[in-house]
Design an enzyme around this catalytic site. Structure first.
Site, PDB file in Angstrom:
ATOM      1  N   THR A  10      -3.951  -0.779  -7.330  1.00 33.07           N
ATOM      2  CA  THR A  10      -4.746   0.353  -7.805  1.00 33.07           C
ATOM      3  C   THR A  10      -3.987   1.658  -7.795  1.00 33.07           C
ATOM      4  O   THR A  10      -2.980   1.809  -7.098  1.00 33.07           O
ATOM      5  CB  THR A  10      -6.003   0.500  -6.899  1.00 33.07           C
ATOM      6  OG1 THR A  10      -6.880   1.453  -7.470  1.00 33.07           O
ATOM      7  CG2 THR A  10      -5.652   0.929  -5.491  1.00 33.07           C
ATOM      8  N   THR A  47      -9.722   0.158  -9.685  1.00 28.20           N
ATOM      9  CA  THR A  47      -8.765  -0.743  -9.099  1.00 28.20           C
ATOM     10  C   THR A  47      -8.834  -1.975  -9.974  1.00 28.20           C
ATOM     11  O   THR A  47      -9.742  -2.095 -10.776  1.00 28.20           O
ATOM     12  CB  THR A  47      -9.242  -1.038  -7.661  1.00 28.20           C
ATOM     13  OG1 THR A  47      -9.218   0.189  -6.974  1.00 28.20           O
ATOM     14  CG2 THR A  47      -8.432  -2.087  -6.950  1.00 28.20           C
ATOM     15  N   ARG A  70       0.844  -1.193   0.000  1.00 26.57           N
ATOM     16  CA  ARG A  70       0.000   0.000   0.000  1.00 26.57           C
ATOM     17  C   ARG A  70       0.884   1.250   0.000  1.00 26.57           C
ATOM     18  O   ARG A  70       1.959   1.249   0.619  1.00 26.57           O
ATOM     19  CB  ARG A  70      -0.851  -0.045   1.268  1.00 26.57           C
ATOM     20  CG  ARG A  70      -1.838   1.076   1.433  1.00 26.57           C
ATOM     21  CD  ARG A  70      -3.026   0.918   0.538  1.00 26.57           C
ATOM     22  NE  ARG A  70      -4.145   1.738   0.958  1.00 26.57           N
ATOM     23  CZ  ARG A  70      -5.174   2.011   0.171  1.00 26.57           C
ATOM     24  NH1 ARG A  70      -5.235   1.545  -1.061  1.00 26.57           N
ATOM     25  NH2 ARG A  70      -6.188   2.746   0.616  1.00 26.57           N
ATOM     26  N   GLY A 117     -13.728  -1.756  -6.727  1.00 28.56           N
ATOM     27  CA  GLY A 117     -15.058  -1.228  -6.412  1.00 28.56           C
ATOM     28  C   GLY A 117     -15.095  -0.351  -5.176  1.00 28.56           C
ATOM     29  O   GLY A 117     -16.164  -0.107  -4.628  1.00 28.56           O
TER      30      GLY A 117
HETATM   31  O1  DON Z   1      -8.051   0.877  -1.388  1.00 28.81           O
HETATM   32  C1  DON Z   1      -9.226   1.106  -1.602  1.00 28.81           C
HETATM   33  O2  DON Z   1     -10.127   0.650  -0.926  1.00 28.81           O
HETATM   34  C2  DON Z   1      -9.602   1.966  -2.806  1.00 28.81           C
HETATM   35  N1  DON Z   1      -8.531   2.876  -3.094  1.00 28.81           N
HETATM   36  C3  DON Z   1      -9.923   1.070  -3.947  1.00 28.81           C
HETATM   37  C4  DON Z   1     -10.301   1.825  -5.196  1.00 28.81           C
HETATM   38  C5  DON Z   1     -11.184   1.076  -6.094  1.00 28.81           C
HETATM   39  O3  DON Z   1     -11.520  -0.051  -5.885  1.00 28.81           O
HETATM   40  C6  DON Z   1     -11.683   1.836  -7.268  1.00 28.81           C
HETATM   41  N2  DON Z   1     -12.499   0.993  -8.079  1.00 28.81           N
HETATM   42  N3  DON Z   1     -13.595   1.141  -8.419  1.00 28.81           N
END
Ligand code: DON
Length: 564
Positions: free
Chosen positions: A393, A375, A97, A467
């Protein structure tokens, strides 16, 4: 009237691996399988498996390839999580991350009036955390892979240097999302817009010479090229020039971390998923623990009663998320209490199958003291049964839209996943407090949930999804659709989804549920809203005889079927 229906012991329907008479059919294979959102990247993974690479080799090759072919989310400038289970049954998690830069501060996303300013956290140079992808892939490859880095990067390098034909999905996303974030940055425009000033279209060839150069540097010199070498110089320079915070020291100090997965047990299956700084593992296990108190199979898929029970369980979990979850290196996350069967039972007792509890009546739980839309997800299984699930992502589509110098690398906008101000929702409507406040070197809380389910001691389901806040509930539905409702992996993927995240107090559903069901849910007090599709799972199921069954989510625009 409270009507807790404790599990009566009725057996769920037998697991299906897909029979001829099913409506949806998984892809079948004998030796290895790769499920990704992009045909070119899938091919890269399969090629590595065929050359004798293991699932980790293939996953890292796919991860690098998606950075080229799926720039909406595939990345070198972002971060994510890998969950892997080896053929010997060791399950481990790699956290790559992004980290907040040294100069990040609690109120950095507030404007002069003290209001959260989402432009700052989503589309400004401040939006980016120090990227983790390159470090995470190298950690995984060195510890669990068999091939050298330059071999697994090679296909991505070739795709960047020689280019590939833009497909419908990329063309659509560039038009829909890219035109909001990319055009104001010269380096980004140079990649995705043609010389005549028009946006790339389906059928155009996209060559990314600068990205190819960056990939070559990493292939030759390892992650140091990214974190300490010429790429680090370019990123730090870009940030200094434009008002971003990531410095050379931030890059040099970045570390991917191996962590112990969150594990739970659901109706006799073992469930492994991502620990903090993801909230996914804890809340998937928490919701499953609550649901184990009810006989979902008896109610049936798509019944108002089953949906009501799941939605109510989700509200309690997301309320707890807002209070307790954050970077475990900074806050003590009470994962044992949150994932305990006893706590789940106490929540199950509050759930009424007939009556929705308004979100305003639900607060984060009092826990027992504890002892101590972009993502992308992909799943890989190799011939020996090693299994890898990766979700990574840039946060939203194309991240901050900023390409660092001449690296060809798009930077993330993951800082928006912090809670800019207590109680103020982020781009996914999620709220948080102190535990997820911005702080130097802190990792923003995530919902990404690469997940592996084990049956009778053997890897059974490898799954995950993008998502945003909907990731947790999407992955949850893969688990209950297969275990409780006996669906094969393709049916479980294609089935319509629903989602409740406590705040907003709405039960968001996809098209495809019966109007009668939705009416009944409304009568129970759920505020049902039909909205666009949620999630995009890439899953592989392994039958007890070792045969592989895979399914890619139909919710992603695909151009695999040709016509003219
Ligand atoms: O880490 C996370 O929870 C978000 N940054 C994820 C982003 C994401 O899934 C975008 N997709 N639709």
């Amino acid at each position: 009237m409270m009507s807790l229906c404790l599990t009566a012991g009725a057996a769920p329907p037998p697991v299906s691996y897909g029979v001829e008479t099913d409506i949806y059919h998984p892809v079948r294979a004998e030796h290895g399988m790769v499920a990704t959102v992009d045909a070119l990247a899938t091919q890269v993974g399969v090629d590595i498996l065929k050359q004798g690479g293991n699932a980790v080799d293939a996953a890292v090759a796919v991860g690098y390839a998606l950075a080229v072919t799926h720039p909406q989310a595939g990345n070198l400038g972002g971060g994510g999580f890998m969950l892997l289970r080896t053929k010997d049954g060791k399950t481990t998690a790699i956290d790559f991350r992004e980290m907040a830069p040294e100069k990040a501060s609690r109120d950095m996303f507030l404007d002069q009036q003290g209001n959260a300013d989402s432009k700052k956290s989503l589309t400004s140079p401040l939006a980016s955390g120090t990227p983790g992808t390159v470090a995470g892939f190298s950690l995984a490859l060195e510890k669990y892979g068999t091939m050298p880095l330059n071999k697994v990067i090679q296909p991505a390098f070739k795709l960047a240097r020689e280019g590939y034909i833009v497909n419908e999905a990329l063309a659509d996303d560039l038009k829909q999302y890219g035109s909001e974030v990319l055009p104001s940055h010269e380096n980004s425009r140079a990649i995705f817009w043609k010389k005549d000033g028009s946006l790339l279209q389906k059928g155009d060839r996209l060559i990314q010479a600068n990205l190819a150069k960056s990939l070559e540097l990493i292939a030759e010199n390892g992650p140091d090229a990214f974190y300490k070498g010429p790429i680090a110089d370019q990123i730090a320079e870009e940030m200094a020039k434009s008002g971003g915070l990531i410095s050379k020291a931030d890059l040099a100090n970045y570390k991917a971390v191996e962590r112990k997965p969150i594990s739970g047990e659901y109706r006799g299956y073992e469930v492994y998923s991502m620990p903090p700084p993801s909230s996914g593992g804890i809340h998937i296990v928490q919701i499953l623990n609550i649901l184990e108190n009810f006989d979902l199979a008896k109610y049936g898929f798509g019944s108002a009663d089953a949906m009501q029970l799941v939605a109510e369980a989700e509200k309690y979990a997301y309320a707890d998320r807002s209070e307790y979850l954050g970077d475990p290196d900074f806050v003590k996350v009470p994962w044992q209490a949150l994932t305990s069967k006893a706590y789940a039972k106490s929540l199950a007792e509050k759930i009424d199958v007939n009556k929705a509890r308004p979100s305003s009546d639900i607060k984060p739980g009092r826990l027992a003291p504890y002892e101590s839309n972009q993502t992308t997800h992909f799943s890989v299984v190799d011939k020996d049964g090693n299994a890898v699930a990766v979700t990574y992502t840039l946060n939203t589509n194309f991240g901050s839209g900023i390409v660092a110098g001449n690296t060809g690398i798009l930077m993330n906008n993951q800082m928006d996943d912090f809670s800019a101000k207590p109680g103020v929702p982020n781009v996914y409507g999620l709220v948080g407090g102190d535990a997820n406040a911005v702080g130097p070197h802190k990792r923003p809380l995530s919902s990404m949930s690469p997940t592996i389910v084990v049956k009778d001691g053997k890897t059974w389901l490898v799954t995950g999804s993008p998502g945003g806040s909907r990731i947790i509930t999407t992955v949850l539905q893969m688990v209950i659709n297969t275990i409780d409702f006996g669906m094969n992996v393709a049916e479980a993927t294609n089935a319509p989804r629903f989602h409740h995240q406590w705040l907003l107090d709405e039960l968001r559903v996809e098209k495809g549920f019966s109007p009668d069901t939705l009416k009944l849910l409304g009568e129970k007090g759920q505020k049902v809203v039909v909205k666009e599709a949620m999630g995009s799972t890439q899953s592989i199921m392994i039958a007890p005889d070792g045969k592989l069954y895979g399914a890619s989510d139909p919710r992603t625009v695909e151009d695999l079927t040709e016509g003219y």
